[in-house]
Design a protein around this motif. Structure first.
Motif, PDB file in Angstrom:
ATOM      1  N   ILE A 155       1.145   2.118 -11.757  1.00  0.00           N
ATOM      2  CA  ILE A 155      -0.082   1.393 -11.438  1.00  0.00           C
ATOM      3  C   ILE A 155      -0.456   1.644  -9.984  1.00  0.00           C
ATOM      4  O   ILE A 155       0.271   1.251  -9.066  1.00  0.00           O
ATOM      5  CB  ILE A 155       0.093  -0.119 -11.682  1.00  0.00           C
ATOM      6  N   GLU A 156      -1.605   2.312  -9.780  1.00  0.00           N
ATOM      7  CA  GLU A 156      -2.053   2.597  -8.421  1.00  0.00           C
ATOM      8  C   GLU A 156      -2.691   1.346  -7.824  1.00  0.00           C
ATOM      9  O   GLU A 156      -3.705   0.857  -8.323  1.00  0.00           O
ATOM     10  CB  GLU A 156      -3.071   3.742  -8.433  1.00  0.00           C
ATOM     11  N   LEU A 157      -2.082   0.836  -6.762  1.00  0.00           N
ATOM     12  CA  LEU A 157      -2.597  -0.353  -6.097  1.00  0.00           C
ATOM     13  C   LEU A 157      -3.357  -0.015  -4.821  1.00  0.00           C
ATOM     14  O   LEU A 157      -4.159  -0.818  -4.347  1.00  0.00           O
ATOM     15  CB  LEU A 157      -1.448  -1.315  -5.783  1.00  0.00           C
ATOM     16  N   ALA A 201       3.821  -9.094   1.844  1.00  0.00           N
ATOM     17  CA  ALA A 201       4.004  -7.641   1.758  1.00  0.00           C
ATOM     18  C   ALA A 201       2.913  -7.000   0.903  1.00  0.00           C
ATOM     19  O   ALA A 201       2.428  -5.896   1.217  1.00  0.00           O
ATOM     20  CB  ALA A 201       5.384  -7.326   1.184  1.00  0.00           C
ATOM     21  N   LEU A 202       2.517  -7.669  -0.175  1.00  0.00           N
ATOM     22  CA  LEU A 202       1.440  -7.154  -1.025  1.00  0.00           C
ATOM     23  C   LEU A 202       0.131  -7.096  -0.252  1.00  0.00           C
ATOM     24  O   LEU A 202      -0.609  -6.101  -0.333  1.00  0.00           O
ATOM     25  CB  LEU A 202       1.287  -8.033  -2.263  1.00  0.00           C
ATOM     26  N   LEU A 203      -0.171  -8.125   0.514  1.00  0.00           N
ATOM     27  CA  LEU A 203      -1.378  -8.138   1.326  1.00  0.00           C
ATOM     28  C   LEU A 203      -1.365  -6.987   2.330  1.00  0.00           C
ATOM     29  O   LEU A 203      -2.375  -6.298   2.515  1.00  0.00           O
ATOM     30  CB  LEU A 203      -1.487  -9.484   2.057  1.00  0.00           C
ATOM     31  N   ARG A 204      -0.229  -6.757   2.957  1.00  0.00           N
ATOM     32  CA  ARG A 204      -0.098  -5.648   3.908  1.00  0.00           C
ATOM     33  C   ARG A 204      -0.302  -4.306   3.221  1.00  0.00           C
ATOM     34  O   ARG A 204      -0.992  -3.431   3.740  1.00  0.00           O
ATOM     35  CB  ARG A 204       1.285  -5.680   4.568  1.00  0.00           C
ATOM     36  N   ALA A 220       9.649  -2.139  -1.931  1.00  0.00           N
ATOM     37  CA  ALA A 220       8.307  -2.629  -2.258  1.00  0.00           C
ATOM     38  C   ALA A 220       8.125  -2.777  -3.764  1.00  0.00           C
ATOM     39  O   ALA A 220       7.520  -3.743  -4.237  1.00  0.00           O
ATOM     40  CB  ALA A 220       7.249  -1.695  -1.679  1.00  0.00           C
ATOM     41  N   HIS A 221       8.668  -1.824  -4.518  1.00  0.00           N
ATOM     42  CA  HIS A 221       8.519  -1.863  -5.973  1.00  0.00           C
ATOM     43  C   HIS A 221       9.229  -3.090  -6.563  1.00  0.00           C
ATOM     44  O   HIS A 221       8.666  -3.816  -7.392  1.00  0.00           O
ATOM     45  CB  HIS A 221       9.083  -0.580  -6.588  1.00  0.00           C
TER      46      HIS A 221
END
Length: 198
Positions: A139-141, A122-125, A68-69
Motif C-alpha cells: 500500500i503506497e502511502l 510517526a505516520l504523520l511524519r 515503520a512497517h
C-alpha cells in the motif's frame, strides 16, 4: 495480596472461548495482547540495536528497516484491540477497588494512549515527508513527489522517540506488576490473560 482484590472463580461453561468474561479474557483478547507483545519486543530490540551497534551495522539496519512497517501494523492492532475491548466492556474482567485499581486503570489507560500516539506521530511524519513509503510493499502511502510539510514532521521529531521510550518504561512496569500479582500476591490476576483461571 490486597484483601480488596477478589480472586476470580472458575467459569465452567463460557458462552464462547473467543469472548471475554468476568473471569478471564477470551482468545481474541489474548491473541491481540500476546501478538502485540511480540511486535513490541521486535520494535524495541531494533531500537536497542540501533543505539548499541550504530546505524551502519547490518543487523541494526535490517531491524530499523522494519520499524515503520511494524509500527503501522501495531497502530492498526491497537485500534482493533480498543474496539474489541469496548465491545466486551460489560463482560471483561474488572480492576480492583481502591488505590490499586485506580493505579491499574491509569496504567492501562496510559499504555493505550501511548500505543496510539507514538505510531500516529510517526505516520504523520511519514505523510509529511518527501520520501516514498509503501507499507509492507503493498500500500503506497507516500509517493515522495510532494514537498516536506514541516508542521507534520515536527511533532514526531520532537516527541516520537521520547514517548516511545516512555512506552517501554510503562511496559516494563506492567510486566513487573504481572510478576507481583502471580508470584507475590498469587491472586490469579495474571492467569486471566495467560488463559488459565485458578
Amino acid at each position: 495480596m490486597p484483601s480488596h482484590y477478589p480472586r476470580p472463580t472458575v467459569q465452567t461453561a463460557p458462552a464462547s472461548a473467543w469472548r471475554d468474561t468476568p473471569q478471564r479474557f477470551g482468545r481474541t483478547s489474548r491473541w491481540l495482547h500476546w501478538g502485540m507483545a511480540l511486535l513490541f519486543l521486535w520494535q524495541f530490540a531494533g531500537m536497542a540495536a540501533k543505539v548499541t551497534l550504530g546505524r551502519d551495522d547490518a543487523f541494526a539496519k535490517f531491524m530499523v528497516g522494519t520499524h515503520a512497517h511494524l509500527g503501522l501494523l501495531l497502530l492498526l492492532l491497537v485500534l482493533v484491540r480498543g474496539a474489541w475491548g469496548l465491545m466486551n466492556w460489560q463482560s471483561r474482567p474488572g480492576h480492583a477497588g481502591g488505590w490499586l485499581g485506580m493505579a491499574a486503570r491509569w496504567g492501562h489507560g496510559s499504555l493505550y494512549a501511548l500505543m496510539v500516539l507514538v505510531p500516529s506521530l510517526a505516520l504523520l511524519r511519514m505523510l509529511g515527508n518527501d520520501r516514498p513509503f509503501t507499507w509492507l510493499g503493498l500500500i503506497e502511502l507516500n509517493d515522495g513527489s510532494g514537498p516536506k510539510v514541516d508542521w507534520m514532521i515536527a511533532p514526531a521529531k520532537a516527541f516520537h522517540g521520547v514517548l516511545g521510550w516512555t512506552l517501554l518504561a510503562l511496559i516494563v512496569g506492567h510486566i513487573v506488576m504481572v510478576v507481583v500479582h502471580r508470584r507475590v500476591w498469587n491472586d490469579g490476576v495474571a492467569e486471566r490473560m495467560i488463559g488459565r483461571v485458578a
